[in-house]
Design an enzyme around this catalytic site. Structure first.
Site, PDB file in Angstrom:
ATOM      1  CB  SER A  45      14.743 -25.138 -65.266  1.00  0.00           C
ATOM      2  OG  SER A  45      13.740 -25.779 -64.395  1.00  0.00           O
ATOM      3  CG  ASP A 207      14.441 -28.965 -66.490  1.00  0.00           C
ATOM      4  OD1 ASP A 207      15.786 -28.299 -66.555  1.00  0.00           O
ATOM      5  OD2 ASP A 207      13.748 -28.482 -65.396  1.00  0.00           O
TER       6      ASP A 207
END
Length: 374
Positions: A45, A207
């Protein structure tokens, strides 16, 4: 391999500013022309974005940290996602219209915010061609970016590394060699429902924390024998208080984000410590015969509640974003960590950088021992 120390950077949206403070503390122990002390970098991320930026400056640790700090200290939300009233609510209207259409007509992924500005920022500040050059000259051994494949419900690690590193395939996770680019970073940073998923090859990716069962495995597959982890899990002051009312949707959503970004990493660290303890009971000869070695770890994490810090700077968030959050029950007094992930504003980011620096300086002895520094 001469250097098998890895840096693992977890995800957490705006919380990732904390990582810059830690790196700022570490870099002062090295000469100005020194390369990075970790030749393996693994990011998830927002941590993937920080890690990639450092990897492009692998031959000069000071320059890499200084550039990252400058960017984070001059951040504003408009650089990450469209945060004006027009940008926010026109995007929501577009998403509502898409919900009425057939997916074959409009396959664009839905999201709460439009993060197209982030794509432009990444294209501007990250020179991906430097990754290959740094690997070729030995300044970097490997860089990996963790993503989640929504098509297969697997954790997929895209990596760029020296030739001897092979791809791997394990239960619900695997590593794929590729030339990394902006789309890999956008995919890894696509917080579920908040930012849109990204199409890579024939699949849609989001993510990297979502399907991440073993956050430390990428570093180990890439050859790490020592791992430094900058964990963004912070102590929550209200965690043990009794609730007088049922938790609100915003509070539950905040807990879900905390779980996605922190719980699996904490569990994997505990698992690694148990394995190291078990290996210490096995005779050295038996360990060498089975090619088993303990992996030394250094973990640095926030000493203060990042949600509480974010609440202090809540008023710095763009009015359109605050309006949208209020519509879903989030304000400055809410017991929700969502704001701490979305508050990409200079005062908050600077506060996290300062906290990261202070926390790292409190562990100077451990840092020097881990990196074998006098």
């Amino acid at each position: 391999m001469p250097d098998t120390t890895a840096l693992v950077l977890g995800g957490g949206g705006a919380r990732a500013a904390y990582q810059i403070g830690v790196l700022k503390a570490i870099v002062q122990f090295y000469p100005r022309n020194h390369g990075i002390p970790f030749k393996i970098i693994c990011g998830t991320s927002a941590g993937a974005i920080n890690g990639t930026s450092i990897a492009t400056h692998a031959s000069c640790f000071h320059l890499g940290v200084r550039k990252l700090e400058w960017i984070w200290r001059h951040f504003n939300t408009h650089m990450i996602y469209r945060a004006s009233f027009t940008g926010v609510f026109s995007h929501l209207a577009k998403m509502a219209l898409m919900g009425l259409q057939d997916e074959r007509i409009n396959p664009e992924p839905g999201s709460l915010f439009d993060n197209e500005p982030l794509r432009g920022l990444l294209n501007e500040v990250i020179n991906f061609a430097r990754i290959d050059r740094n690997i070729a000259n030995g300044a970097l051994h490997a860089l990996s970016i963790d993503t989640s494949c929504y098509n297969s419900s697997r954790s997929v690690t895209f990596f760029q590394a020296s030739r001897q590193i092979e791809e791997w395939n394990r239960a619900r996770r695997g590593g794929q060699r590729t030339h990394l680019n902006t789309e890999h970073l956008l995919a890894s940073a696509a917080i579920p429902l908040v930012f849109p998923s990204i199409k890579l090859n024939r699949g849609y990716y989001g993510d990297g924390s979502v399907h991440q069962l073993a956050p430390l495995s990428s570093a180990i597959h890439l050859g790490a024998k020592k791992i430094m982890v900058i964990n963004l899990d912070s102590p929550h002051k209200q965690a043990h208080q009794e609730m007088e009312y049922h938790p609100k949707t915003a509070t539950i959503a905040g807990h879900l984000l905390d779980t996605i970004f922190s719980d699996t990493l904490n569990s994997d660290l505990e698992r690694l410590q148990r394995i190291n303890s078990t290996l210490s009971l096995i005779p050295e000869a038996a360990r060498q015969q089975a090619s088993l070695k303990p992996i030394d770890t250094l973990v640095i994490k926030p000493s203060e509640d990042l949600s509480q810090i974010a609440a202090q700077y809540y008023h710095k968030m763009p009015l359109a974003v605050r309006t949208l959050l209020r519509l879903i029950g989030i304000n400055q007094q809410s017991d929700s960590s969502i704001v701490s992930y979305l508050l990409f504003e200079q005062p908050y980011c600077s506060a996290l950088i300062n906290l990261g620096y202070q926390d790292a300086m409190c562990q100077v002895d451990e840092i020097k021992a881990f990196f074998n520094l006098d």
